[in-house]
Design an enzyme around this catalytic site. Structure first.
Site, PDB file in Angstrom:
ATOM      1  N   ASP A 144     -14.105   3.926   7.763  1.00 55.92           N
ATOM      2  CA  ASP A 144     -13.263   3.922   8.951  1.00 55.92           C
ATOM      3  C   ASP A 144     -11.950   3.205   8.612  1.00 55.92           C
ATOM      4  O   ASP A 144     -11.923   1.988   8.436  1.00 55.92           O
ATOM      5  CB  ASP A 144     -14.007   3.177  10.073  1.00 55.92           C
ATOM      6  CG  ASP A 144     -13.265   3.235  11.386  1.00 55.92           C
ATOM      7  OD1 ASP A 144     -12.071   3.577  11.394  1.00 55.92           O
ATOM      8  OD2 ASP A 144     -13.892   2.940  12.416  1.00 55.92           O
ATOM      9  N   GLU A 169       1.588   5.977  -1.046  1.00 57.06           N
ATOM     10  CA  GLU A 169       2.553   4.954  -1.438  1.00 57.06           C
ATOM     11  C   GLU A 169       2.672   4.872  -2.950  1.00 57.06           C
ATOM     12  O   GLU A 169       1.721   4.477  -3.635  1.00 57.06           O
ATOM     13  CB  GLU A 169       2.132   3.590  -0.873  1.00 57.06           C
ATOM     14  CG  GLU A 169       2.057   3.529   0.634  1.00 57.06           C
ATOM     15  CD  GLU A 169       3.351   3.963   1.290  1.00 57.06           C
ATOM     16  OE1 GLU A 169       4.415   3.407   0.961  1.00 57.06           O
ATOM     17  OE2 GLU A 169       3.300   4.888   2.135  1.00 57.06           O
ATOM     18  N   HIS A 208       8.536  -0.477  -8.275  1.00 54.00           N
ATOM     19  CA  HIS A 208       8.743   0.332  -7.077  1.00 54.00           C
ATOM     20  C   HIS A 208       9.940   1.258  -7.227  1.00 54.00           C
ATOM     21  O   HIS A 208       9.946   2.385  -6.759  1.00 54.00           O
ATOM     22  CB  HIS A 208       8.913  -0.573  -5.839  1.00 54.00           C
ATOM     23  CG  HIS A 208       7.593  -1.059  -5.334  1.00 54.00           C
ATOM     24  ND1 HIS A 208       6.940  -2.132  -5.880  1.00 54.00           N
ATOM     25  CD2 HIS A 208       6.774  -0.585  -4.352  1.00 54.00           C
ATOM     26  CE1 HIS A 208       5.792  -2.318  -5.249  1.00 54.00           C
ATOM     27  NE2 HIS A 208       5.666  -1.394  -4.313  1.00 54.00           N
TER      28      HIS A 208
END
Lengths: 396, 396, 396, 396
Positions: D322, D117, D391
């Site tokens: 995990d 991302e 972004h």
């Protein structure tokens, strides 16, 4: 001995102290002898049946339950209760008046609060007076809805999918059917949940001036009867409510949407008013608010507040609302139907000037103002250390 | 026009229908003129003060609020209410008797239920009768606790950490101080939440036969006073409750731990009993249970059930419990203190044989049996289609 | 020493064992000397900048991070990462093939799963094979939505209310502006939350084949820029996201509505297939399901399931989805944009036949089938006792 | 056409646009022909088996999945995966260094973050640099626990109660058995849930430097085996996990207690530092924090934060944790076991100086500091309007 296990063990020991585990197990067994004789169910309220019930209980009518006033008003309770044996008397206090500047509520409202908890009325009273001193609160109903969620099971998800497509197409018919059962309610929307071969339809209604739980049940039943008859695919199971509506429960769905009325309220307070009414400074309130907001979040409450339930329960009981709705996240009030026509409850609504039709929006806005006052009062009490003192003094 | 926006727009239009937006905004403004005159606060209950309040309200005492029985019992309400103007009368029905085989409850209990909702008593009644016909329910208090969560702010997390270490060391002292304020409550544990420079101590108490909210406040205040004086690090802010206890709220913390009493109940029903009492088959109940359990999960309720709040509210009101606790996930009942000494409430506890000390465990077990009966009844009603019929017939 | 307090004390003692509390406090203090030298931020990915970063870290490039394949693909990572120093290699296993009968997915799909947890692929594999042996699962996208929730503060609730009225009227304009920023997304609805003088607008979009988080941010920004300029009432604060959207979080709002895709899946299994693939009987699965469903409810999970996150994380990582979305309740997948164009991720989507546009619905349906297989597998493992054995054997 | 129903209808129409409903239903049916051929399960990782799997998939090994480095490291993946076909390469960025002043972590830590991302590493980087410029954050592990919750069914609640009493008495034996299966884990407490005739025992462990999920499973199995053999009352069903532990899920129980490590972190920032690193004023951050905290509450998230999942997922993937645990509310990290021994993951832990035993507390404290930096960065970005710009610029 560490941890929660130690407390569980202490609890067990206190039980086993009195006796051994096998005797306890014996005590817990079903016991068929002697058989229990149920009270004969009475849905009609009158003196004769009430007396029969007291006889069945095996004692004379208790004068604090079946008092003279109650004995003179049997017919007023008919249709609100079954197996009637008298009345419970809840102390009623008056707070305020609370000035509310709302879409529907306009003016100064006395706040009748029925409770047995010392300090509750005093706390809401000072909150309400403080708001009124500030010119009143702005209070605004922003949405109104009540839902019923019938549920359906099919042989497969494919059939369930066909059902959904048909139900969406049939929505106007559903609306006609639902609306034909009530002069006040309207079916306005439907949400759809397809879960494997199960479908929940979440019907959303407006309910006029009634709280509306029975209204939406009856309207939904009419739609379900139609579905039962006309549905083009075979239905295995059909239920008028699949427990998805959130009725009488704190559900996050109801919190992020609306059950009853969603109301928002605001008041602008000066330091002088704060000092005068709750002996607190703005800084004290802000500091405590932040601490308590995080406290609420950390304990995982739905929404963050101090004690909405106190004000809601007291106002609901006083004005004949459904007290079980204290468990719901929304404001569930009506001014017609349900318990609003009972004598002392009706009198409270009249005191407020809010009895009868066209008043439920105003009642909801007053309710929001009441809760705002209660929050301000408890925040100030906890921020300044008054909380324990007040409870100590008032709960003698 | 699509989506939720369309419903919001309809709501707005219905408002603007009556008037324009600027007039509405005007209506919502604070209004300082004329000033509101608050009722003079009255914490003492007597005829004189009540009459003064009615005068302040501006009307004669309403005979359905200030009825003769109420007028004859002023002194009974003193200490349970402020600004007393009379009583609210809630219809009281009797369900059962319910046979309970518990650790504390043993025998057949009449179930007094105060409600204004038609069909509620009838529904709990048939559930209770069905359970009794099966030899009664096993019901067991598995834990009891009540908490208060004082909160503290420090200059830094480091100081907060030092405070926690000191508080853990001082726990025995905290216990002595807390326990010295009450003959019935005991401080048994403390949880610790360190959140940056804030600390919440979650004190856990047992409260004997009282529901205990005031008891734990006073005990916690005693500890806080000690902390205020003796704490070796400087405290910026100290609050007797940081809104982490879950008091009067549905908090997930209280759901996964305990506030009040955690009780579990069980009954074994035969197909014959089901058929006789609720006209349902086991398969019908199981099918509906699964559908409704998933419905509850999908709507995001805490725990999965049908309508606990109905039975809780009705029993709480009838027996003088705090009705606001309907909002909590646990069973919060006492047989001494609070509203349990009010005349009609005390009479109900006496009817049940559960008035006074040593009875709160039994009351909690009866309460769990009541809820079990209510769940069985509503599940059967929804599974067989009786639900709407019953509401239609009883809510006339 | 009782309760949780004892465990907190043990934790503290283990810390204080090593040292005293003042030394610990010292250790926790801010330390300004020597000053930290930040890595120089690099948004462009190439060999030169990566080498500079390794130099700043103070060590030679690690050959397991900056391996030859990675070194040959710098340009492929540009636009997906900043401060690039190499790649993390996650073991990739293949499960299935899984037969999916969906609205979009049709056929047999290999399931690439990237994980470092032993037994995960084996568990999903047997679940997928069992489903395929039963003719595949039915899987159906029932809704798609992604939201952004800009937030606004005003001087008062009255002004906030005017803003809402204007925003509702301006929705078509908002749609045009939002839709003009993207060829794939569409603004389809808006929810409104008025909270005192704050307003949250919850914009709902469809996002085509992209997962869409950036798309909805940019579209919402365009609307916010317009609002900033054209709003007829003064805005105190404006934020493109008020933290109400549920982005990257488990929110109950997203659970009861939709973020990403809501998919439901179904498979019909025979006793023979169950016996062959998971050595279980239907009764064993049903018994465990009930026990585990209640377990989920009692622990307060959103929705009830066993281990969705295992399958989601493994498929998301393998196919270039945003792994942080494992925290959300919905299925957040795209087949274009984000990490889906990275070499090994793109290769996995190609293996599945789902790379590039028009494939995101199918990917979501395959994902739901994967999770269904995983649930069946873990339920069977726990119901039959295989669970520990499998982990013991595979996690060597 | 109003409400959510209109959007559901649009969704349905877009489906039916392509075809009719019966064809769709056909498409959704199970399809038994041709039968699916499952990949032969491979738990051992080596070149031979991997090649067999690629053959079964029906394509040549993809060079971006089975690259030379991966081909040279088969044996390193053995025991972490089944059906191995290669590796997924996740871009790895480096943020920081982050100065952490913890109980365990002391010093300046590079922060390896694996993500696809855009803007994520940049955002955490500036947050980390800002914290370091302020002398670092104080970060403190305040509790550590991991639980497994075996579940048991009995013929009645009475028997279940006897079992609980026996289990409480046998706890020391349970501890011995559990602790004998592991040199690092310890059984420290047990919670008890009695639900009718069902019992859930919630075993709480410490797990040393491992994340510990397998460890607690194996230890709990040992206890269950003993219970199976020695329990004095008949057990109908026994499961090593009754889905109450919260494993891989956002459960409110885990939020109000602890799974993994509970860590709290703090930093003191000056206006100058804020201005320099994020171009924001304290007032801007405070205003946005309040708006966003309420936004989180209104949407019903567990806890209130901005994007913990982003940092957690990126750090978990980079360091071999995990990734499914991103769904849990706690910080679940280990420095031994699981994926921490995989080559690139181990290299990242080495970069941080936190590879191998005695480092998991420090890793958890660094993790909390990372999240603190991420929150400060996103709050500043949203408060100042940088969010969309960043972004837009970085996700090219």
């Amino acid at each position: 001995m560490v941890g929660k296990r130690s407390l569980t063990s202490l609890h067990l020991e206190s039980l086993l102290d009195k006796t051994d585990i096998d005797s306890i197990a014996k005590q817990l067994e079903p016991k068929h002898e002697p058989p229990v004789k149920p009270y004969f169910p009475n849905s009609k309220v009158n003196a004769h049946r009430t007396n029969k019930l007291w006889k069945a209980i095996g004692t004379a009518p208790h004068p604090d339950i079946l008092d003279p006033w109650t004995g003179a008003h049997f017919e007023h309770f008919d249709g609100n209760i079954e197996n009637f044996i008298g009345t419970t008397k809840i102390p009623l206090g008056i707070a305020g008046p609370l000035r509310v500047n709302g879409l529907f509520a306009q003016g100064d409202y006395p706040l009748p609060l029925a409770t047995s908890e010392a300090a509750l009325v005093a706390s809401y009273h000072r909150g309400a007076c403080m708001i009124s001193a500030a010119g009143g609160c702005t209070s605004m109903v922003v949405y109104q809805a009540l839902n019923r969620a019938p549920a359906f099971a099919f042989d497969s998800m494919r059939t369930a999918g066909k059902f959904v497509a048909w139900a969406m197409e049939s929505f106007e018919t559903f609306q006609q059917l639902a609306n034909s059962t009530t002069s006040h309610g309207k079916l306005v929307d439907v949400g759809t949940t397809l879960e494997g071969n199960h479908v929940y339809l979440n019907f959303e209604f407006t309910t006029g001036d009634a709280s509306g739980q029975n209204m939406v049940t009856i309207a939904t039943q009419a739609v379900c009867d139609f579905i039962q008859k006309e549905c083009p695919v075979p239905i295995r199971q059909l239920y008028v409510e699949g427990n998805l509506s959130g009725d009488k429960k704190a559900s996050s769905q109801a919190y992020t949407t609306t059950r009853g009325r969603k109301v928002t309220a605001e008041v602008v307070l000066t330091p002088e008013i704060l000092e005068k009414y709750v002996r607190a400074t703005p800084r004290q309130l802000i500091d405590y608010w932040r601490m308590s907001a995080i406290g609420g979040v950390l304990s995982g409450t739905m929404g963050v507040h101090g004690h909405f339930a106190n004000g809601l329960a007291a106002l609901y009981i006083a004005t004949g609302q459904d007290a079980a709705c204290v468990a719901e996240p929304g404001i569930m009030v009506g001014t017609v139907g349900g318990g609003t026509g009972l004598p002392s409850q009706k009198a409270c609504l009249q005191l407020m000037g809010l009895q009868g039709s066209s008043n439920s929006g105003a009642l909801a806005e007053v309710c929001a103002g009441l809760l705002l006052g209660g929050e301000l009062s408890i925040i100030a009490a906890l921020a300044t250390g008054d909380f324990t003192r007040a409870h100590h003094k008032l709960a003698r």
